[in-house]
Each structure stands twice: as structure tokens, then as C-alpha cells.
Design a protein around this motif. Sequence first.
Motif, short mmCIF file in Angstrom:
data_model
loop_
_atom_site.label_atom_id
_atom_site.label_comp_id
_atom_site.label_asym_id
_atom_site.label_seq_id
_atom_site.Cartn_x
_atom_site.Cartn_y
_atom_site.Cartn_z
N ILE A 2 0.85 -1.19 0.00
CA ILE A 2 0.00 0.00 0.00
C ILE A 2 0.89 1.24 0.00
O ILE A 2 1.87 1.31 0.73
N THR A 3 0.54 2.21 -0.84
CA THR A 3 1.27 3.48 -0.88
C THR A 3 0.32 4.61 -0.51
O THR A 3 -0.71 4.80 -1.15
N VAL A 4 0.68 5.34 0.54
CA VAL A 4 -0.11 6.47 1.02
C VAL A 4 0.63 7.76 0.64
O VAL A 4 1.85 7.84 0.78
N THR A 5 -0.10 8.74 0.16
CA THR A 5 0.48 10.03 -0.22
C THR A 5 0.32 11.03 0.91
O THR A 5 -0.78 11.20 1.45
N LEU A 18 -5.09 7.96 -0.13
CA LEU A 18 -4.83 6.62 -0.64
C LEU A 18 -5.55 6.51 -1.98
O LEU A 18 -6.76 6.70 -2.04
N ASN A 19 -4.79 6.26 -3.03
CA ASN A 19 -5.37 6.17 -4.37
C ASN A 19 -6.18 7.42 -4.72
O ASN A 19 -7.29 7.35 -5.23
N GLU A 20 -5.62 8.58 -4.38
CA GLU A 20 -6.22 9.89 -4.65
C GLU A 20 -7.51 10.14 -3.88
O GLU A 20 -8.24 11.09 -4.17
N ARG A 21 -7.83 9.31 -2.90
CA ARG A 21 -8.99 9.53 -2.04
C ARG A 21 -8.49 9.92 -0.66
O ARG A 21 -7.55 9.33 -0.15
N TYR A 44 -8.30 -2.78 6.12
CA TYR A 44 -7.14 -3.28 5.39
C TYR A 44 -6.43 -4.35 6.19
O TYR A 44 -6.28 -4.25 7.42
#
Length: 117
Positions: A2-5, A18-21, A44
Motif C-alpha cells: 500500500i502506498t499512502v500520499t 490513498l489512491n487519490e482519495r 485493510y
Amino acid sequence: MITVTIIQAGNGRFLTALNERPLITTPTISPLYGSCRALVALGYADGPVQFIHAGSATIAARIGSIHGGAKLRVEETDRNGLRIVAYRPFPGLTGRLAPGDSGTPEFDDPAQLLACV
């Protein structure tokens, strides 16, 4: 994995996505562990998570266990400076620890957690 921004919100505070959300919607000084709690609340499975800053592909941080990260928080005091300590919910947070659990939060309403992390 998982990649978090991580998104800068100003004044040393951050949001995450997460995934632009949106994942964390209230600015925080500790986005890594709060994001882990949000991921747990959203159901998750345990596993590694990595963090990148918005606009960058460089990995800024990795946590080996989402559930392990959910049990931690950053604390800052005048006496000890910054430390990583066990997570404790803030007063008024409706989340609770699961019976018999050593610290992985369980939440009735994940949306409320996302606004409080």
C-alpha cells in the motif's frame, strides 16, 4: 504494498490520501501512524505500507506492519522532545480497543476516525 500520499497542509501539519482519495482529512503532525489507524478502521489487512510526498515518487517512509503502526503515535514534550509512544485515543473519540487486544483500535464509524486522527 500500500502506498499512502502525504500532502502538506501548512504549519507543519499534513493530510494523507490513498489512491487519490482522502485518508486523513484533519491536518496532523503525525500522518504516518494516523494513516495506519485509518487503514485498520477501513478493514485493510496487516502488511507493509509506504509513504510518498505529493508530487514525488521517492519513498519518504515505510512501516512494516499497518497494525503495528496503528498502535503508535508521536508525542512531543518540553522535557523529552519527540518520542514514539503507545497510541491512546483522545478524549471524546468513540473508537475503542478490541476486547483482549494489545492496542489495535476498533471503530464503529471509520469516517469519524478519519476526521479525528
